[in-house]
Design an enzyme around this catalytic site. Structure first.
Site, short mmCIF file in Angstrom:
data_model
loop_
_atom_site.label_atom_id
_atom_site.label_comp_id
_atom_site.label_asym_id
_atom_site.label_seq_id
_atom_site.Cartn_x
_atom_site.Cartn_y
_atom_site.Cartn_z
N LYS A 192 42.00 21.33 52.22
CA LYS A 192 41.35 21.55 53.53
C LYS A 192 39.82 21.61 53.36
O LYS A 192 39.07 21.01 54.14
CB LYS A 192 41.90 22.86 54.12
CG LYS A 192 41.28 23.37 55.39
CD LYS A 192 40.32 24.56 55.20
CE LYS A 192 40.91 25.77 54.54
NZ LYS A 192 39.95 26.87 54.37
N LYS A 197 29.59 27.44 51.91
CA LYS A 197 30.94 27.63 51.35
C LYS A 197 31.61 26.28 51.08
O LYS A 197 32.25 26.08 50.04
CB LYS A 197 31.77 28.47 52.32
CG LYS A 197 33.23 28.63 51.96
CD LYS A 197 33.44 29.36 50.66
CE LYS A 197 34.91 29.39 50.27
NZ LYS A 197 35.10 29.78 48.88
N THR A 219 37.30 30.42 55.66
CA THR A 219 36.55 29.19 55.35
C THR A 219 36.85 28.16 56.42
O THR A 219 37.97 27.65 56.52
CB THR A 219 36.95 28.63 53.97
OG1 THR A 219 36.76 29.63 52.98
CG2 THR A 219 36.12 27.40 53.62
N1 NDP Z 1 42.84 32.38 48.16
C1 NDP Z 1 41.59 32.21 47.75
O1 NDP Z 1 41.30 32.21 46.54
C2 NDP Z 1 40.47 32.07 48.73
C3 NDP Z 1 40.68 31.68 50.02
N2 NDP Z 1 39.60 31.54 50.86
C4 NDP Z 1 39.76 31.15 52.25
O2 NDP Z 1 40.18 32.31 52.94
C5 NDP Z 1 41.09 31.98 53.98
C6 NDP Z 1 42.40 32.70 53.75
O3 NDP Z 1 42.88 32.33 52.49
P1 NDP Z 1 44.19 32.99 51.84
O4 NDP Z 1 44.24 34.43 52.13
O5 NDP Z 1 44.22 32.51 50.46
O6 NDP Z 1 45.30 32.22 52.67
P2 NDP Z 1 46.80 32.61 53.00
O7 NDP Z 1 47.45 31.31 53.27
O8 NDP Z 1 47.37 33.51 51.98
O9 NDP Z 1 46.66 33.44 54.35
C7 NDP Z 1 46.34 32.80 55.56
C8 NDP Z 1 46.31 33.82 56.68
O10 NDP Z 1 46.12 33.10 57.90
C9 NDP Z 1 47.19 33.42 58.79
N3 NDP Z 1 47.51 32.28 59.63
C10 NDP Z 1 47.75 31.01 59.25
N4 NDP Z 1 47.99 30.23 60.33
C11 NDP Z 1 47.91 31.04 61.42
C12 NDP Z 1 48.03 30.82 62.81
N5 NDP Z 1 48.28 29.60 63.31
N6 NDP Z 1 47.87 31.87 63.63
C13 NDP Z 1 47.60 33.09 63.13
N7 NDP Z 1 47.46 33.37 61.81
C14 NDP Z 1 47.60 32.35 60.97
C15 NDP Z 1 48.35 33.78 57.89
O11 NDP Z 1 49.30 34.50 58.61
P3 NDP Z 1 50.84 34.58 58.11
O12 NDP Z 1 50.88 35.66 57.10
O13 NDP Z 1 51.61 34.86 59.34
O14 NDP Z 1 51.16 33.21 57.54
C16 NDP Z 1 47.62 34.60 56.84
O15 NDP Z 1 47.31 35.88 57.32
C17 NDP Z 1 41.19 30.46 53.96
O16 NDP Z 1 40.27 29.94 54.88
C18 NDP Z 1 40.80 30.09 52.54
O17 NDP Z 1 40.29 28.79 52.45
C19 NDP Z 1 38.33 31.83 50.46
C20 NDP Z 1 38.08 32.23 49.20
C21 NDP Z 1 39.12 32.33 48.21
O1 SSN Z 2 37.78 29.33 48.50
C1 SSN Z 2 38.20 29.68 47.40
C2 SSN Z 2 37.31 29.97 46.31
C3 SSN Z 2 38.00 30.38 45.06
C4 SSN Z 2 36.98 30.86 44.07
O2 SSN Z 2 35.78 30.97 44.38
O3 SSN Z 2 37.41 31.15 42.93
#
Ligand code: NDP
Ligand code: SSN
Length: 362
Positions: free
Chosen positions: A308, A240, A165
């Site tokens: 964010k 989104k 996102t």
């Molecule tokens: N969780 C949710 O319910 C949802 C999340 N999203 C979106 O999806 C994306 C991921 O979310 P989510 O999986 O929950 O987040 P997490 O915080 O669990 O994971 C983030 C990922 O990004 C990596 N990362 C962060 N900073 C850096 C950097 N500077 N360089 C390289 N890698 C980096 C992390 O690596 P490391 O493991 O090393 O920290 C990890 O793999 C976000 O944009 C979020 O808004 C969308 C829908 C639903």
């Molecule tokens: O970006 C996160 C969305 C979470 C959800 O759709 O439940």
């Protein structure tokens, strides 16, 4: 480009291209009232959404076994969302290479059969299609365009699908860098959280190269339950952000309701039940309400990511001079919650910001 995935469960059968159809206008008239016993994924949706239809065909596994050049998939970013998404691809028989900044998060996927690569560049160079699921605009841009970034491994014939996102500007920036290599780009942020990611029930909001969308649709169908193709790059990111802006405000309003009900002597558990039966019912309230009442916030969607998204939605609104005062106030509440150390809790922990005394007596 042939589909390389082998069938491993009935879920996989949903994702066969032969079983994935676009509903016609006539078909949209088939509604739940006509077919009340059908599960919801049998109901036809508008033509821009492409639902999956259940089938008992085994065509995909038969064709996949004949495929001598399986499509090589890459996955960058194995956090809460990326890990289960990549896992579903692997379990479906896809040939997957993975990279994550924190290498240990690759281990469970390697034990399922994924190959480990030491940089985004290496993943992109060795794969036909690379997916990226990163935290925010900064990390998405860095992993794609930074040192040892995916761009360095891209070339004509390859595709980059960013499912993070991010804001419109970042998505367009990544798109420009990827396309300058001759490769194709698709933005495909997802609606749905940890459990839908585990269950392959995400909703993809895609935009960008249509031919890449067509190529990756079978993979999106492994990871998700529906997909929308929204046209030019930026539209997926914008959709989104609008969705998550609404979600963040709904959660803040729900939090106020829970606390107000308690203050006036009502049982907030009963409020959750009342809300669940009326016009404002939402799966989010029913799923998160009971744990919020117990002040528990097991992380599915981290609060820092919700803030964010509100911040990015404010920027989106600013770009078109659209007032969004409720989202602006909501953003402030999430910022307060972050300042209380709740960044890595679930976003439902925003309720804690309303419990705190803003002007504590000394
Ligand atoms: N969780 C949710 O319910 C949802 C999340 N999203 C979106 O999806 C994306 C991921 O979310 P989510 O999986 O929950 O987040 P997490 O915080 O669990 O994971 C983030 C990922 O990004 C990596 N990362 C962060 N900073 C850096 C950097 N500077 N360089 C390289 N890698 C980096 C992390 O690596 P490391 O493991 O090393 O920290 C990890 O793999 C976000 O944009 C979020 O808004 C969308 C829908 C639903
Ligand atoms: O970006 C996160 C969305 C979470 C959800 O759709 O439940």
């Amino acid at each position: 480009m042939a589909i390389s995935c082998l069938s491993w469960s009935s879920k996989k059968l949903f994702s066969s291209p032969q079983n994935t159809r676009t509903c016609s206008a006539a078909a949209i008239t088939m509604s739940s009232s006509l077919c009340p016993s059908l599960p919801t994924h049998f109901y036809c949706k508008p033509i821009f959404s492409i639902p999956k239809f259940q089938s008992f065909s085994s065509q995909i596994s038969a064709s996949a076994t004949k495929d001598e050049n399986p499509t090589r998939l890459g996955f960058l970013g194995l956090g809460i969302m990326g890990s289960p998404m990549a896992q579903n691809l692997i379990k479906s028989g896809c040939d997957v290479a993975v990279w994550n900044r924190t290498k240990s998060k690759c281990d469970p996927l390697i034990s399922l059969g994924a190959k480990y690569m030491s940089s985004p560049e290496e993943v992109a160079a060795s794969c036909d299609i690379t997916f990226a699921m990163l935290a925010d605009p900064e990390s998405a841009a860095d992993v794609a365009c930074g040192r040892n970034g995916a761009v360095n491994g891209m070339s004509p014939g390859k595709g980059y699908v960013d499912v993070s996102t991010v804001d419109v500007t970042t998505s367009k920036l990544i798109c420009g860098k990827i396309k300058a290599t001759g490769a194709l780009f698709l933005e495909a942020p997802v609606s749905g959280s940890k459990k839908p990611a585990e269950d392959g029930q995400l909703i993809f909001l895609t935009a960008g190269d249509k031919s890449l969308y067509d190529t990756v649709s079978p993979y999106l169908d492994i990871m998700g339950k529906s997909r929308f193709y929204l046209g030019e790059v930026g539209n997926g990111a914008a959709m989104k952000l609008v969705v998550n802006m609404i979600m963040g405000s709904m959660m803040a309003s729900f939090s106020e309701g829970l606390l107000l009900s308690e203050k006036v002597g009502l049982d907030p558990k009963v409020l959750v039940e009342v809300v669940s039966q009326g016009a404002i019912s939402a799966p989010m309230f029913s799923m998160k309400g009971p744990s919020m009442v117990q002040s528990k916030y097991p992380t599915a969607f981290p609060l820092k990511h919700q803030q964010k998204d509100l911040r990015l939605a404010l920027g989106l609104a600013e770009s078109v001079s659209q007032p969004i005062p409720i989202a602006a106030a909501t953003n402030e509440l999430y910022k307060v919650a972050k300042s209380y150390g709740l960044s890595d809790h679930d976003f439902s922990a925003v309720i804690e910001a309303l419990k705190a005394k803003l002007h504590p007596q000394t």
